[in-house]
Structures are given as C-alpha cells and as structure tokens.
Design a protein around this motif. Structure first.
Motif, PDB file in Angstrom:
ATOM      1  N   UNK A  26      22.901  -2.903  -6.362  1.00 43.22           N
ATOM      2  CA  UNK A  26      21.806  -3.864  -6.354  1.00 43.22           C
ATOM      3  C   UNK A  26      20.703  -3.294  -5.460  1.00 43.22           C
ATOM      4  N   UNK A  27      19.503  -3.316  -5.952  1.00 46.57           N
ATOM      5  CA  UNK A  27      18.381  -2.714  -5.232  1.00 46.57           C
ATOM      6  C   UNK A  27      17.162  -3.626  -5.324  1.00 46.57           C
ATOM      7  N   UNK A  28      16.155  -3.256  -4.502  1.00 44.21           N
ATOM      8  CA  UNK A  28      14.854  -3.921  -4.554  1.00 44.21           C
ATOM      9  C   UNK A  28      13.862  -2.899  -5.118  1.00 44.21           C
ATOM     10  N   UNK A  29      13.127  -3.307  -6.118  1.00 38.65           N
ATOM     11  CA  UNK A  29      12.138  -2.433  -6.754  1.00 38.65           C
ATOM     12  C   UNK A  29      10.750  -2.890  -6.324  1.00 38.65           C
ATOM     13  N   UNK A  30       9.950  -1.963  -5.813  1.00 39.71           N
ATOM     14  CA  UNK A  30       8.580  -2.280  -5.385  1.00 39.71           C
ATOM     15  C   UNK A  30       7.595  -1.429  -6.187  1.00 39.71           C
ATOM     16  N   UNK A  62      19.750 -10.057 -21.709  1.00 38.28           N
ATOM     17  CA  UNK A  62      19.467 -10.456 -20.335  1.00 38.28           C
ATOM     18  C   UNK A  62      18.979  -9.326 -19.448  1.00 38.28           C
ATOM     19  N   UNK A  63      18.895  -8.081 -19.966  1.00 41.71           N
ATOM     20  CA  UNK A  63      18.468  -6.975 -19.119  1.00 41.71           C
ATOM     21  C   UNK A  63      17.561  -6.009 -19.880  1.00 41.71           C
ATOM     22  N   UNK A  64      16.633  -5.397 -19.123  1.00 44.25           N
ATOM     23  CA  UNK A  64      15.782  -4.327 -19.625  1.00 44.25           C
ATOM     24  C   UNK A  64      16.049  -3.106 -18.776  1.00 44.25           C
ATOM     25  N   UNK A  65      16.269  -1.941 -19.427  1.00 46.64           N
ATOM     26  CA  UNK A  65      16.636  -0.717 -18.721  1.00 46.64           C
ATOM     27  C   UNK A  65      15.473   0.261 -18.721  1.00 46.64           C
ATOM     28  N   UNK A  79      16.664  -7.804 -14.644  1.00 41.07           N
ATOM     29  CA  UNK A  79      16.933  -9.032 -15.367  1.00 41.07           C
ATOM     30  C   UNK A  79      15.680  -9.431 -16.154  1.00 41.07           C
ATOM     31  N   UNK A  80      15.896  -9.963 -17.321  1.00 44.43           N
ATOM     32  CA  UNK A  80      14.745 -10.423 -18.110  1.00 44.43           C
ATOM     33  C   UNK A  80      13.981 -11.531 -17.402  1.00 44.43           C
ATOM     34  N   UNK A  81      14.586 -12.136 -16.405  1.00 41.31           N
ATOM     35  CA  UNK A  81      13.886 -13.159 -15.622  1.00 41.31           C
ATOM     36  C   UNK A  81      12.782 -12.549 -14.759  1.00 41.31           C
ATOM     37  N   UNK A  82      12.883 -11.227 -14.494  1.00 41.08           N
ATOM     38  CA  UNK A  82      11.869 -10.559 -13.673  1.00 41.08           C
ATOM     39  C   UNK A  82      10.648 -10.240 -14.538  1.00 41.08           C
ATOM     40  N   UNK A  83      10.084 -11.295 -15.102  1.00 45.73           N
ATOM     41  CA  UNK A  83       9.033 -11.132 -16.114  1.00 45.73           C
ATOM     42  C   UNK A  83       7.791 -10.441 -15.576  1.00 45.73           C
ATOM     43  N   UNK A  84       7.420 -10.760 -14.337  1.00 46.09           N
ATOM     44  CA  UNK A  84       6.183 -10.198 -13.813  1.00 46.09           C
ATOM     45  C   UNK A  84       6.317  -8.692 -13.598  1.00 46.09           C
ATOM     46  N   UNK A  85       7.474  -8.265 -13.050  1.00 41.26           N
ATOM     47  CA  UNK A  85       7.702  -6.836 -12.840  1.00 41.26           C
ATOM     48  C   UNK A  85       7.773  -6.097 -14.184  1.00 41.26           C
ATOM     49  N   UNK A  86       8.507  -6.667 -15.127  1.00 38.76           N
ATOM     50  CA  UNK A  86       8.620  -6.029 -16.454  1.00 38.76           C
ATOM     51  C   UNK A  86       7.243  -5.937 -17.112  1.00 38.76           C
TER      52      UNK A  86
END
Length: 341
Positions: A26-30, A62-65, A79-86
């Motif tokens: 598990x990581x944090x993406x910036x 549920x995931x984008x790679x 996670x697909x919930x991370x819509x803004x980052x995606x």
C-alpha cells in the motif's frame, strides 16, 4: 510539464510492486509537476515515475493499473474510487499522446496525400501526356488512313470531290507550287460542306469549289491554300482530333490502331461547323514571302473593301512586283472547271 496546475500535489492511495515477484504494498501516490511520486505510509520515497512515460495497463471493475512505459513488471493499482487522480493521470497521458508522432495517422495522411496526387495526375497530367505520346508514335500511314476516313464522312455531306479529268493535273501543279513535291495529291476540291478550306490528318487540304471557280487570279486560291497549310503546321491535325475526342480516343488509337466510327463522325461534323483558328499576321507574312506569293490578292478576297485585311495589304512582301508563277493561264482555266461547271 503537464500544464495541469489544478492537479499539482494531488494525492491518492494505491497498491504498488516493483516487479512481478514482489508483493504488492500500500502506497501514497503524489502528482507533481512532471512526476508521479510513490511513497510508503512512512513517507519514504519508493519510486519516481515520469508523467511522460506512464502507461495504462489492465482495468477491472474496481481497479485501474498503470506502469512505466516499457516496464510492465512494475505496477501501480488505483481504486476506481480515486477518480480525481485517475482523471489527472489520463489527462496528462492524453496531452502527452497528442504531442507524440503517430505513425499510423501519418501513414493515413500520406496515403490520402498520395491518393490526391495520383488523382490529380490522372485528371490533369495523364490525359495530356497520353495524348502527346499517342501523337508522337502514330505513323504517317495511320494518319493518312484517319484522314481518308474523315474525308469519306465529310463527302457524305459535301458531295463527292470534284474531279473533272482535264483539271486533275492542274490541281496537282497547284499543290506542287504551294505545298511542295511530296504533296502533289494533297488538294481536294469539294462542291459543298467546307466554308473555305480545312485540313485533315495525313496532309489533305480541302477547298470549297468557290475558291477555284470564282477568283480571277490563281494567287487568291494559292493564298487560301498556303494559309491553311500554315494553320495545319501550327497545330497537329491528329492532336486536334484527339483533344476533341477525349482520353478514351487516345487510348483506343494507341492500343488498337483505330478510332471508332462515332469519334470520326463527330469530328467530321466539328470540322464543318467550327470557325477556323486565325493565323498570326507575322507568321502568315513570312510564309507568303517564303512562297514568293503576294498577300494583296488574298487580302482583298477576305474583304473586298480591304479595310479588315489592310495589314496584309500594307505589309505585302512582294508589293510592287508579281508573285512567282502560280499556274499557267491554260492550267488555271482548266482548274476552274474541275467541278464541271
């Protein structure tokens, strides 16, 4: 790099692994100005990905790679919930993709361009090139044959050529005087059809009977013949026929050695109805001078007042003298009876 200022310092959590054998972490993406920075939960940097080299991998419900371009073994799953980052990553990828060369698109553009060039050549260059090639390769014997076929069609309208026996030799003498030794049989006098003169592929020159019956001076008839010969020399008669008939006629003549009856019928009608092309005055005067023929008799035949043909009168190359003999008086008298009247 990204020109997406609203996304700078955007963060999301995800799962990262450096290679296929490693366990996902598990990581944090910036998102920074030019990179994606991947850190662990203790804020230690694990990887930097250039935004210009982020490639998208598989997607599930549920995931984008994502992975670095050219290294699908290192992956980042969001996670697909991370819509803004995606959305930010996709926007960057689209902007980068638009700036890259697209060989497929380039090939499409080049293909379309080549097609347009070929079409333009087919429309504008090919017909003229084919016509010019055909005109160059058609031998004289074939030109004569085409001319005779046209003459046969013209005489259906004009009537048979005038050929009183006693006038045949004077007509040959006239042709010899104006056209030269090799064209003794080039002149054809018709009872009707042509307005004054006309020329055919193969060298024939047609004259209306009025040109031999009406003038008192053979210089007039000679002037009309010489003018028509100059006109024919300035524009190849076969080329004129093929330009009128179109591309398919050139193809037909080149491949089969003949022209259709329809083409010949149509062109014969055109010859009888189309006004003659004018001959430049300087060219005409030079021809008359070379032939030792006065222009004045011909000029007055064109216009009895002399007003419209004054330049030919004023610039007569033999003004004040006589033409070299065109025909003897006896030949001229016999020639004037060529149509039997």
């Amino acid at each position: 790099m990204t020109a997406l200022n609203q996304y700078q310092r955007l963060e999301a959590t995800g799962l990262w692994r450096p290679d296929p054998q490693a366990q996902r972490r598990e990581v944090v993406v910036s998102m920074g100005d030019a990179t994606l920075t991947i850190t662990d939960l203790q804020d230690r940097v694990l990887a930097h990905w250039s935004l210009a080299a982020v490639a998208r991998g598989a997607r599930t419900d549920d995931r984008v790679t994502y992975h670095p371009d050219g290294d699908p073994g290192e992956t980042l799953e969001l996670d697909t919930d991370a819509t803004e980052m995606i959305a930010a990553i996709e926007k960057v990828r689209q902007a980068i993709d638009r700036g890259r060369p697209h060989p497929g698109k380039l090939r499409w553009v080049l293909s379309i361009g080549a097609g347009l060039v070929i079409a333009a050549l087919a429309v504008f260059w090919l017909p003229d090139a084919l016509l010019r090639h055909t005109v160059q390769v058609v031998p004289m014997v074939k030109r004569v044959e085409i001319g005779e076929n046209l003459l046969a069609r013209i005489t259906r309208v004009s009537g048979a050529p005038c050929s009183a026996p006693e006038a045949r030799e004077p007509l040959r003498h006239l042709a010899l005087r104006i056209l030269g030794e090799t064209r003794r049989d080039a002149l054809v006098v018709l009872p009707d059809g042509v307005q004054t003169t006309e020329h055919l592929p193969g060298g024939r020159i047609l004259l209306n009977r009025a040109l031999v019956e009406d003038p008192e001076d053979p210089d007039v008839t000679a002037g009309y013949i010489l003018t028509e010969a100059v006109r024919a020399a300035r524009a190849d008669p076969l080329e004129a026929l093929l330009r009128h008939a179109g591309l398919m006629a050139s193809l037909q003549l080149l491949t089969t050695g003949s022209l259709s009856d329809e083409v010949l019928d149509d062109y014969a009608e055109t010859l009888l109805t189309t006004p003659q092309a004018p001959v430049p005055r300087d060219v005409l005067l030079r021809a008359f001078e070379n032939a030792q023929l006065r222009t004045t008799p011909y000029a007055y035949a064109l216009d009895v007042t002399g007003e419209d043909s004054l330049p030919l009168i004023e610039a007569d190359p033999l003004a004040g003298s006589s033409s070299a003999l065109v025909l003897s008086d006896a030949d001229w008298v016999r020639l004037q009876g060529i149509c039997g009247g």
